[in-house]
Design an enzyme around this catalytic site. Structure first.
Site, short mmCIF file in Angstrom:
data_model
loop_
_atom_site.label_atom_id
_atom_site.label_comp_id
_atom_site.label_asym_id
_atom_site.label_seq_id
_atom_site.Cartn_x
_atom_site.Cartn_y
_atom_site.Cartn_z
CG ASP A 53 3.70 6.51 10.59
OD1 ASP A 53 3.42 7.46 9.83
OD2 ASP A 53 2.86 5.62 10.88
CB SER A 54 6.07 9.94 6.44
OG SER A 54 6.29 11.07 7.25
CG ASP A 92 2.79 9.60 13.12
OD1 ASP A 92 1.73 10.06 13.61
OD2 ASP A 92 3.08 9.70 11.91
CE LYS A 122 0.06 12.21 12.39
NZ LYS A 122 -0.15 10.90 11.73
CD GLU A 124 -2.07 6.00 10.34
OE1 GLU A 124 -2.60 4.96 9.93
OE2 GLU A 124 -1.05 6.50 9.82
CD GLU A 191 -2.37 10.88 4.70
OE1 GLU A 191 -2.11 10.68 5.90
OE2 GLU A 191 -1.63 10.51 3.77
O1 KIV Z 1 3.63 10.33 8.90
C1 KIV Z 1 3.28 11.40 8.39
O2 KIV Z 1 4.07 12.13 7.76
C2 KIV Z 1 1.89 11.81 8.54
C3 KIV Z 1 1.42 13.01 7.79
C4 KIV Z 1 1.27 12.66 6.36
C5 KIV Z 1 0.18 13.57 8.36
O3 KIV Z 1 1.15 11.18 9.23
#
Ligand code: KIV
Length: 273
Positions: A53-54, A92, A122, A124, A191
């Site tokens: 989600d980055s 994510d 993924k 959180e 992280e």
């Molecule tokens: O969204 C992302 O890029 C991440 C990584 C930093 C692990 O969750």
């Protein structure tokens, strides 16, 4: 071609990641958000590609990861999956897609898997979210957990500093990591936590622990592709190693093109019909 090119072209599975941990082979993981980059990252021998989600920061220019939506993550996920032959693709689940309501979370997870054709998701969070994690796993969706600095909670922390430096937070992190393993997560990202703590978690868990800013004692590493290629500027955390300076390479190339167009050097006779 430079770099690590594996001769093993078999598709990476969650099961193979566990085998890699068992034999002490480190797991490589990198983000990608589009088809072209995914082809390059996969072709270079990456084990896991994270549609993070980055994308909210890197692709859309938002300050945090919070604004990105399920629809947008599905768009990025689909684009990446089309470019990948070997790597395990993990997408994510964005902020708000599983935190509010259990059945909403399961429905969003199923939709993301159905529409992206990714291999896993993924999420959180620890103890607070195990109910929804359990339901998603029960529905047949492999989950990679994410503990330590969780960017979706940035407004709660107020800072992107190192997490779990104090004993109480460190002990909660260890408990959460065990809990995620117990409920069936296939892996956990840690992280920005102290290296010693991350190494302890990796040694106590049987599932692979992937670190970002968590030192070398874990089972694998993940970075954001635009950062490690030097496309982004002004973001230089201690843990980031830059493998290229693409910002300079791209700016030079694009600047040359501008100059060639202006000077009528481009296109020449061999570049026309
Ligand atoms: O969204 C992302 O890029 C991440 C990584 C930093 C692990 O969750």
């Amino acid at each position: 071609m430079a770099g690590y090119l594996t001769s093993d072209t078999r598709k990476v599975t969650t099961h193979r990641l566990t085998e890699m941990k068992q034999r002490g082979e480190k797991i490589s993981m990198l983000t990608a958000y589009d088809y072209t980059m995914a082809q390059i990252v996969d072709g270079a021998g990456m084990d896991v590609i994270l549609v993070g989600d980055s994308a909210s920061n890197v692709m859309a220019g938002n300050v945090t990861t919070l604004p990105i939506t399920v629809d947008q993550m599905i768009y990025h996920g689909k684009s990446v999956v089309r470019g990948v032959k070997r790597a395990l693709v993990v997408v994510d689940m964005p902020f708000g897609s599983y935190q509010a309501d259990l059945s909403d979370g399961v429905r969003n997870a199923i939709r993301m898997m159905k529409e992206t054709h990714a291999d896993a998701l993924k999420l959180e969070g620890g103890e607070e979210f195990v109910d929804v994690f359990r339901k998603i796993i029960a529905a047949g969706v492999p989950i990679m957990g994410h503990l330590g600095l969780m960017p979706q909670s940035i407004n709660k922390y107020g800072t992107y500093g190192v997490r779990a430096k104090e004993e109480a937070e460190a002990e909660k992190l260890v408990r959460d990591a065990h809990l995620l393993e117990e409920i069936g997560c296939f892996s956990v990202v840690l992280e920005k936590v102290p290296a010693e703590l991350a190494a302890r978690v990796a040694s106590e868990l049987t599932i692979p622990v992937i670190g970002i800013g968590a030192g070398g004692g874990v089972d694998g590493q993940v970075l954001v592709v635009a950062d490690m290629l030097g496309m982004t500027k002004g973001f230089s955390p201690k843990f980031l190693r830059r493998y290229a300076d693409l910002n300079t390479v791209m700016t030079d190339a694009i600047g040359k093109y501008v100059a060639d167009v202006k000077s009528c050097d481009f296109p020449n006779e061999s570049e026309q019909y």
